[in-house]
Design a protein around this motif. Structure first.
Motif, short mmCIF file in Angstrom:
data_model
loop_
_atom_site.label_atom_id
_atom_site.label_comp_id
_atom_site.label_asym_id
_atom_site.label_seq_id
_atom_site.Cartn_x
_atom_site.Cartn_y
_atom_site.Cartn_z
N ASP A 1 13.17 4.71 -10.59
CA ASP A 1 12.70 6.17 -10.54
C ASP A 1 12.32 6.72 -9.28
O ASP A 1 12.59 7.67 -8.60
CB ASP A 1 11.90 6.49 -11.59
CG ASP A 1 12.53 6.27 -13.05
OD1 ASP A 1 13.53 6.75 -13.45
OD2 ASP A 1 11.71 5.46 -13.93
N LYS B 1 24.84 4.47 -6.10
CA LYS B 1 25.39 6.04 -5.85
C LYS B 1 24.73 6.75 -4.81
O LYS B 1 25.14 7.54 -4.35
CB LYS B 1 25.18 6.60 -7.35
CG LYS B 1 26.21 6.08 -8.34
CD LYS B 1 25.73 6.65 -9.99
CE LYS B 1 26.60 6.11 -11.01
NZ LYS B 1 26.06 6.58 -12.19
N LEU B 2 23.70 6.13 -4.23
CA LEU B 2 22.85 6.64 -3.42
C LEU B 2 23.32 6.70 -2.04
O LEU B 2 23.37 5.27 -1.43
CB LEU B 2 21.35 6.07 -3.59
CG LEU B 2 20.62 6.42 -4.69
CD1 LEU B 2 19.23 5.86 -4.90
CD2 LEU B 2 20.64 7.57 -5.50
N CYS C 1 15.24 6.85 -6.60
CA CYS C 1 16.21 8.03 -6.74
C CYS C 1 15.40 9.27 -6.42
O CYS C 1 16.00 10.15 -5.68
CB CYS C 1 16.70 7.99 -8.27
SG CYS C 1 17.74 6.74 -8.81
N LYS C 2 14.24 9.23 -6.61
CA LYS C 2 13.60 10.66 -6.26
C LYS C 2 13.43 10.59 -4.73
O LYS C 2 13.56 11.61 -4.29
CB LYS C 2 12.09 10.53 -7.11
CG LYS C 2 11.45 11.98 -6.78
CD LYS C 2 12.26 12.76 -7.95
CE LYS C 2 11.40 14.28 -8.17
NZ LYS C 2 12.09 15.13 -9.06
N SER D 1 15.23 9.39 -2.74
CA SER D 1 16.55 9.49 -1.94
C SER D 1 16.84 11.18 -1.93
O SER D 1 17.72 11.33 -0.83
CB SER D 1 17.64 8.72 -2.69
OG SER D 1 17.76 9.33 -3.99
N GLU D 2 16.23 11.71 -2.66
CA GLU D 2 16.67 13.23 -2.67
C GLU D 2 15.63 14.14 -1.34
O GLU D 2 16.13 15.20 -1.39
CB GLU D 2 15.94 13.84 -3.81
CG GLU D 2 16.95 13.27 -5.21
CD GLU D 2 16.54 13.90 -6.27
OE1 GLU D 2 15.49 14.51 -6.46
OE2 GLU D 2 16.86 13.50 -7.59
N ALA E 1 22.55 2.58 -10.39
CA ALA E 1 21.86 3.75 -9.86
C ALA E 1 22.04 3.70 -8.35
O ALA E 1 22.16 4.61 -7.77
CB ALA E 1 20.58 3.58 -10.66
N VAL E 2 21.50 2.61 -7.99
CA VAL E 2 21.28 2.67 -6.35
C VAL E 2 22.73 2.71 -5.56
O VAL E 2 22.76 3.20 -4.47
CB VAL E 2 20.32 1.43 -5.74
CG1 VAL E 2 19.18 1.44 -6.43
CG2 VAL E 2 21.12 0.04 -6.04
#
Length: 442
Positions: free
Chosen positions: A225, A259-260, A228-229, A231-232, A256-257
């Motif tokens: 989490d 896709k970043l 992902c946060k 990365s934005e 998940a990672v």
């Protein structure tokens, strides 16, 4: 507030890990807020000028680290006899009574009180008050919330998001000097990194004492989490992770990672040994088969990820057969790079009292073999990217044999030197390439 700090020259010497470096940088900033003047040349045993306040941020990972910490404390007292000498860090946490008894330092600050450094030093300057700076870290569940706005170097920032460890590996003192696992609030992590990126930092490295255990229970956030946060955040071009325990690497995590777009495919996995017999004596919580499965899984999600690790050779009881098992398994895993350490006894750990301690000459032989294997692996890995475009974050300018280069790292943390004429030709509008990401084809 803390008016007596204004104009005081501060020097911090840092030993040990990236977490310590982050905390030193944050202490510099905290003290600067109250008017202190940071001195250049941190981590140099000879301060650039006479400091008023000298802080030694110590390490205690091995007996040699303890010895080095003592030497630096003594040296700083000798070099700066009129300065307020302060010791903090893991060696202080492990040996506070001995440090106080020797009378070399004026103040000791526990690992869980670094954020309060300004108040502590101000109190001492006012009335030589030194109480409540050191409490039992193993009974403290609060996260010591330091914060950084601009790290030294300005290109890559190590951001501490977690502290403490519950693993109690038999060779390690860290759970006793860093306490139990504690995590920083997700909102504070995002806020700090946003500030750093706004100040020009292109890459952040999330780090902690046991990064994989991150858990902001208030909002139910795990490490994935955070990634992902973060990365934005606008302008953040790279996210890199510090050392990971293999258990955190799941299909959910990797999916998940992957896709970043700003996630770096560089995984530093904490291994220590590739033999189950040795892993069991180390009190590591996985088998080598489980570890290999994790490495294979990462390679299913990423093209040629950089897998790096730490390996200890000569652990008590490691037979020749055990080492050969480790060697063959390391060949099978094929790490990009291995940091090889010869086991060093550490007082206060279970392993220090284990029988069958390994002679130094055998440790040397085993270390040399693994270092040779690591060098072969590294060369083959880097050669696999020949004639491919590489994105390099330029960090510094260097001269080699009277020729000018710009040096930096790729997403996979390969160190690349780009000839200055290449940049002049390909990027004629770039006056100063430092802190920019350039595409380079070797």
């Amino acid at each position: 507030m803390y008016e007596n700090l204004k104009g005081k020259k501060v020097y911090i010497y840092t030993l040990g890990c990236k977490v310590n470096q982050y905390e030193s940088d944050a202490m510099y900033e905290r003290l600067e807020e109250y008017g202190c003047i940071p001195l250049a040349g941190s981590d140099n045993e000879d301060p650039s000028s006479a400091p008023d306040i000298c802080i030694i941020n110590t390490c205690s990972v091995t007996n040699m680290a303890d010895k080095k910490s003592r030497q630096i404390i003594n040296r700083m007292r000798k070099l700066s006899p009129n300065a307020v000498i302060i010791a903090t860090g893991c060696y202080v946490q492990a040996a506070s009574e001995d440090i106080i008894k020797r009378g070399v330092v004026d103040i000791i600050i526990g690992n869980n009180r670094k954020s309060d450094c300004a108040r502590i030093i101000s109190d001492y300057l006012d009335a030589h008050k030194t109480d409540d700076n050191f409490i039992d870290i193993n009974k403290d569940s609060e996260y010591d919330d330091l914060r950084l706005h601009m790290p030294e170097g300005h290109t890559r920032a190590y951001i501490k998001i977690q502290d403490g460890c519950n693993n109690f590996c038999t060779y390690c003192i860290i759970p006793y000097v860093r306490g139990r696992i504690r995590s920083r609030k997700l909102s504070d992590v995002v806020s700090e990194i946003n500030d750093i990126v706004q100040n020009g930092v292109k890459e952040v490295v999330l780090t902690g004492i046991n990064l994989s255990s991150y858990d902001d229970a208030d909002v139910g956030a795990s490490l994935i989490d955070v990634i992902c946060k973060v990365s934005e955040i606008p302008g953040l071009e790279r996210i890199r992770l510090g050392s990971l325990e293999p258990r955190v690497i799941t299909d959910e995590f990797l999916s998940a990672v992957q896709k970043l777009p700003n996630f770096c495919p560089h995984f530093h996995l904490s291994l220590q040994s590739a033999c189950d017999n040795t892993l069991k004596r180390m009190n590591r919580k996985y088998t080598i088969a489980e570890f290999i499965a994790v490495c294979d899984k990462i390679r299913q999600y990423f093209d040629r990820p950089a897998l790096t690790t730490d390996v200890i050779v000569g652990f008590p009881g490691e037979t020749d057969e055990d080492f050969e098992v480790t060697f063959e398994n390391l060949k099978r895993i094929n790490f990009y790079e291995m940091h090889v350490f010869k086991y060093s006894r550490r007082k206060g750990t279970v392993a220090d009292k284990m029988p069958d301690q390994i002679p130094e000459n055998i440790k040397n032989i085993r270390s040399d073999r693994l270092l040779s294997l690591s060098e072969q692996n590294k060369q083959k890995f880097e050669e696999s990217f020949m004639n491919e475009p590489l994105n390099v974050l330029i960090e510094e300018k260097i001269t080699v044999n009277d020729k000018l280069y710009y040096r930096g790292h790729t997403e996979r943390y390969m160190l690349i030197d780009i000839p200055s004429e290449y940049i002049s030709e390909k990027y004629p509008d770039t006056e100063n390439p430092i802190n920019t990401i350039l595409c380079y084809n070797r």
